[in-house]
Design a protein around this motif. Structure first.
Motif, PDB file in Angstrom:
ATOM      1  N   ALA A  88      35.039 -28.358 -16.443  1.00  0.00           N
ATOM      2  CA  ALA A  88      36.047 -29.110 -15.686  1.00  0.00           C
ATOM      3  C   ALA A  88      35.385 -30.084 -14.720  1.00  0.00           C
ATOM      4  O   ALA A  88      35.862 -31.204 -14.520  1.00  0.00           O
ATOM      5  CB  ALA A  88      36.961 -28.150 -14.927  1.00  0.00           C
ATOM      6  N   GLN A 165      41.036 -21.422 -17.946  1.00  0.00           N
ATOM      7  CA  GLN A 165      40.947 -22.882 -18.017  1.00  0.00           C
ATOM      8  C   GLN A 165      42.229 -23.511 -17.480  1.00  0.00           C
ATOM      9  O   GLN A 165      42.187 -24.538 -16.806  1.00  0.00           O
ATOM     10  CB  GLN A 165      40.682 -23.320 -19.459  1.00  0.00           C
ATOM     11  CG  GLN A 165      39.259 -23.015 -19.888  1.00  0.00           C
ATOM     12  CD  GLN A 165      38.988 -23.396 -21.326  1.00  0.00           C
ATOM     13  OE1 GLN A 165      39.748 -23.031 -22.216  1.00  0.00           O
ATOM     14  NE2 GLN A 165      37.898 -24.100 -21.551  1.00  0.00           N
ATOM     15  N   GLU A 166      43.360 -22.871 -17.743  1.00  0.00           N
ATOM     16  CA  GLU A 166      44.649 -23.376 -17.234  1.00  0.00           C
ATOM     17  C   GLU A 166      44.692 -23.294 -15.710  1.00  0.00           C
ATOM     18  O   GLU A 166      45.177 -24.219 -15.048  1.00  0.00           O
ATOM     19  CB  GLU A 166      45.792 -22.570 -17.847  1.00  0.00           C
ATOM     20  CG  GLU A 166      47.164 -23.101 -17.498  1.00  0.00           C
ATOM     21  CD  GLU A 166      48.252 -22.313 -18.218  1.00  0.00           C
ATOM     22  OE1 GLU A 166      49.039 -21.648 -17.512  1.00  0.00           O
ATOM     23  OE2 GLU A 166      48.301 -22.379 -19.453  1.00  0.00           O
ATOM     24  N   GLN A 169      42.786 -26.161 -14.242  1.00  0.00           N
ATOM     25  CA  GLN A 169      43.577 -27.393 -14.290  1.00  0.00           C
ATOM     26  C   GLN A 169      44.659 -27.406 -13.207  1.00  0.00           C
ATOM     27  O   GLN A 169      44.958 -28.447 -12.629  1.00  0.00           O
ATOM     28  CB  GLN A 169      44.197 -27.578 -15.683  1.00  0.00           C
ATOM     29  CG  GLN A 169      43.177 -27.872 -16.767  1.00  0.00           C
ATOM     30  CD  GLN A 169      42.255 -29.029 -16.413  1.00  0.00           C
ATOM     31  OE1 GLN A 169      42.698 -30.104 -16.016  1.00  0.00           O
ATOM     32  NE2 GLN A 169      40.955 -28.801 -16.539  1.00  0.00           N
ATOM     33  N   ASP A 170      45.227 -26.243 -12.908  1.00  0.00           N
ATOM     34  CA  ASP A 170      46.213 -26.142 -11.824  1.00  0.00           C
ATOM     35  C   ASP A 170      45.574 -26.449 -10.476  1.00  0.00           C
ATOM     36  O   ASP A 170      46.198 -27.063  -9.606  1.00  0.00           O
ATOM     37  CB  ASP A 170      46.855 -24.749 -11.795  1.00  0.00           C
ATOM     38  CG  ASP A 170      47.798 -24.504 -12.962  1.00  0.00           C
ATOM     39  OD1 ASP A 170      48.203 -25.474 -13.643  1.00  0.00           O
ATOM     40  OD2 ASP A 170      48.121 -23.315 -13.213  1.00  0.00           O
ATOM     41  N   ILE A 172      43.002 -28.494 -10.025  1.00  0.00           N
ATOM     42  CA  ILE A 172      42.782 -29.947 -10.021  1.00  0.00           C
ATOM     43  C   ILE A 172      44.097 -30.671  -9.750  1.00  0.00           C
ATOM     44  O   ILE A 172      44.152 -31.608  -8.949  1.00  0.00           O
ATOM     45  CB  ILE A 172      42.146 -30.393 -11.355  1.00  0.00           C
ATOM     46  CG1 ILE A 172      40.740 -29.799 -11.470  1.00  0.00           C
ATOM     47  CG2 ILE A 172      42.128 -31.913 -11.475  1.00  0.00           C
ATOM     48  CD1 ILE A 172      40.125 -29.889 -12.855  1.00  0.00           C
ATOM     49  N   LYS A 173      45.163 -30.217 -10.371  1.00  0.00           N
ATOM     50  CA  LYS A 173      46.480 -30.815 -10.159  1.00  0.00           C
ATOM     51  C   LYS A 173      46.929 -30.649  -8.704  1.00  0.00           C
ATOM     52  O   LYS A 173      47.465 -31.574  -8.098  1.00  0.00           O
ATOM     53  CB  LYS A 173      47.500 -30.181 -11.095  1.00  0.00           C
ATOM     54  CG  LYS A 173      48.889 -30.801 -11.038  1.00  0.00           C
ATOM     55  CD  LYS A 173      49.799 -30.172 -12.065  1.00  0.00           C
ATOM     56  CE  LYS A 173      51.160 -30.782 -12.127  1.00  0.00           C
ATOM     57  NZ  LYS A 173      51.817 -31.068 -10.887  1.00  0.00           N
TER      58      LYS A 173
END
Length: 180
Positions: A88, A165-166, A169-170, A172-173
């Motif tokens: 990431a 991995q999800e 991403q959360d 980063i969001k």
């Protein structure tokens, strides 16, 4: 032993247990040493990396959000999430966010041995919290623990235990949504 002496001993033991329970509860509920949470101002820190560089949190957050991952070499979930964090970090262009890792209480040699034992190459800045001062400042309990700090030095997301991995991403969001 007479019956009255036994009763006095029983009453003394019961009173002792009640007093110890009350003291324990008082210390637990009156403690100011509470966990950091979303919305808190991040604690600034400077830590040396395994490469000899100094990471200064508030310098980083002037330009981008930072995801801080607290970990240890003995921690199996840390081992499993480390390649995902590195991936990431590599996918980001470096301008919106950066992922840094904070190793808790271990030295450069232990960290390098850990990294060499991984199947994948890890490209992350490895900060060393040898005296646990940053770990204590953030009241980190279980490892791994991950905290996202936006450009305003606010904690926008926190998760104890392993990230998927999800989840990454959360994080980063959350930085992109709140770090403007």
């Amino acid at each position: 032993m007479s019956r009255s002496v036994r009763n006095i001993i029983r009453i003394t033991i019961i009173i002792g247990i009640v007093v110890l329970t009350a003291v324990t509860l008082w210390f637990n509920f009156s403690s100011k040493n509470q966990s950091t949470k979303v919305g808190d101002t991040a604690v600034d820190f400077k830590l040396k990396t395994t490469e000899g560089e100094v990471i200064h949190l508030y310098e980083l957050t002037k330009e981008k959000g930072v995801i801080i991952n607290f970990w240890g070499t003995w921690c199996k979930p840390c081992r499993e999430e480390m390649p995902h964090l590195s991936e990431a970090n590599d996918l980001g262009d470096g301008s919106d966010y950066e992922i840094i890792t904070v190793n808790v209480s271990e030295n450069k040699q232990q960290i390098n041995q850990f990294l060499n034992s991984l199947d994948e190459e890890v490209n992350l800045r490895m900060a060393m919290d040898s005296d646990r001062s940053v770990t204590k400042a953030y009241n980190v309990g279980p490892l791994p623990t991950t905290i996202a700090v936006d450009k305003n030095n606010k904690i926008v997301k926190k998760q104890e235990y392993q990230l998927t991995q999800e989840d990454i991403q959360d994080f980063i969001k959350a930085l992109n949504d709140k770090g403007e």
